[in-house]
Structure formats: C-alpha cells, structure tokens
Write an enzyme that holds these catalytic residues in place. Structure first.
Site, short mmCIF file in Angstrom:
data_model
loop_
_atom_site.label_atom_id
_atom_site.label_comp_id
_atom_site.label_asym_id
_atom_site.label_seq_id
_atom_site.Cartn_x
_atom_site.Cartn_y
_atom_site.Cartn_z
N CYS A 53 39.99 38.61 37.95
CA CYS A 53 38.86 39.49 38.30
C CYS A 53 38.84 39.76 39.80
O CYS A 53 39.37 38.99 40.60
CB CYS A 53 37.54 38.83 37.92
SG CYS A 53 37.24 38.72 36.15
N GLU A 55 36.38 39.49 41.90
CA GLU A 55 35.68 38.46 42.67
C GLU A 55 36.61 37.31 43.02
O GLU A 55 36.62 36.80 44.13
CB GLU A 55 34.50 37.90 41.87
CG GLU A 55 33.44 38.92 41.50
CD GLU A 55 33.68 39.59 40.16
OE1 GLU A 55 34.84 39.96 39.86
OE2 GLU A 55 32.71 39.75 39.41
N CYS A 89 34.01 33.76 36.87
CA CYS A 89 33.83 33.99 38.32
C CYS A 89 32.60 33.25 38.84
O CYS A 89 32.62 32.71 39.95
CB CYS A 89 33.74 35.48 38.61
SG CYS A 89 35.34 36.31 38.43
N1 THU Z 1 36.30 42.20 35.61
C1 THU Z 1 36.16 41.88 36.93
O1 THU Z 1 37.05 42.16 37.74
N2 THU Z 1 35.03 41.25 37.33
C2 THU Z 1 33.99 40.92 36.49
O2 THU Z 1 33.11 40.17 36.86
C3 THU Z 1 33.96 41.51 35.14
C4 THU Z 1 35.31 41.84 34.60
C5 THU Z 1 37.51 42.89 35.17
C6 THU Z 1 38.42 42.05 34.33
C7 THU Z 1 39.17 43.13 33.56
O3 THU Z 1 40.26 43.57 34.34
C8 THU Z 1 38.17 44.26 33.42
O4 THU Z 1 37.17 44.01 34.39
C9 THU Z 1 37.53 44.37 32.05
O5 THU Z 1 37.00 43.17 31.63
#
Ligand code: THU
Length: 129
Positions: A53, A55, A89
């Site tokens: 992710c 974060e 996260c």
């Molecule tokens: N995702 C994030 O980068 N941060 C979050 O807190 C929520 C989810 C990303 C992971 C994945 O690449 C996409 O969003 C869909 O879940």
C-alpha cells in the site's frame, strides 16, 4: 506543516501508482517530527499478496532513511470517498506512532482527520509482548 500541502504531495505520489490489477491509485505523504516529507504509492504484483500500500511504501522509505518519529500522514486516491488506511497499514503505522494524525482525502482534496489511536483502538503493540 499545512494539511493541504501534505495532501498535494500525496497526490503527486499517486501518479506513480503501479496498480494494473485494481486500477485504484493511492498516494501517501508522511511528515517526520523534523519536517521531512516521505511520499509513497501503492505497488501491486501479479501475485496479489505481494502488493504494498501507499502508506507502507512511504513509511518504509522513511524508516530506511533513518527516520522513526512521525507526526502526520496524508492519504489520497481517485475515490469520491475519504481514503482510509487499510488494517495492515494501521497496524504497521502503530509501531511508530499511535498519536499520528491521519489525513484522509478524497479525489477533490477534501479531507477528514483522525488520530491513529482512534482508527486502531486496543492496538496490539510492543507493550503487549
Ligand atoms: N491500497 C492502498 O494503497 N492503501 C490503502 O490503505 C487501501 C488500499 C491499495 C492496495 C491496492 O493496490 C489497491 O489500493 C486496492 O486495494
């Protein structure tokens, strides 16, 4: 540091999102206690569990550069909803600060904020080991 500035840094990082599977771009900008900003985007993988992710990308960049104290993190995506950090996260951020201000923005840059301890009540921490 101004919340709007941090959101804008997160928005710029979002453009680097590697998300060919979900097509859901996320950007994050993390502020250290000494004023440095580390940004990150989500990085997906053909083996979906390998996805990182936005974060955690920002946090891992900062940790690997020697920073461990943080005051704020801004998160943005292309969604009309405020972009809240996922459970993994929240847990990873909690290792370094439960007091961190989490700025959750939508695609228009509107936002709401919460302390991490509000997003992760009864957190499992090193104190519990
Ligand atoms: N995702 C994030 O980068 N941060 C979050 O807190 C929520 C989810 C990303 C992971 C994945 O690449 C996409 O969003 C869909 O879940």
């Amino acid at each position: 540091m101004d919340n709007k500035f941090l959101i804008n840094e997160a928005k710029k990082a979002m453009e680097n999102s590697y998300s060919p599977y979900s097509n859901f771009k996320v950007g994050a900008a993390l502020l250290t206690d000494t004023g440095e900003v580390f940004t990150g985007c989500n990085i997906e993988n053909a083996s979906f569990g390998g996805t990182n992710c936005a974060e955690r990308t920002a946090l891992f960049k900062a940790i690997s550069e020697g920073y461990k104290k943080f005051t704020k993190i801004a998160i943005i995506s292309d969604s009309k909803n405020y972009t809240a950090p996922c459970g993994i996260c929240r847990q990873v951020i909690s290792e370094f600060s439960l007091d961190m201000e989490v700025i959750m923005a939508n695609k228009n840059g509107e936002y709401t904020t919460k302390r991490l301890r509000e997003l992760l009540p009864l957190a499992f921490t090193s104190e519990d080991l």
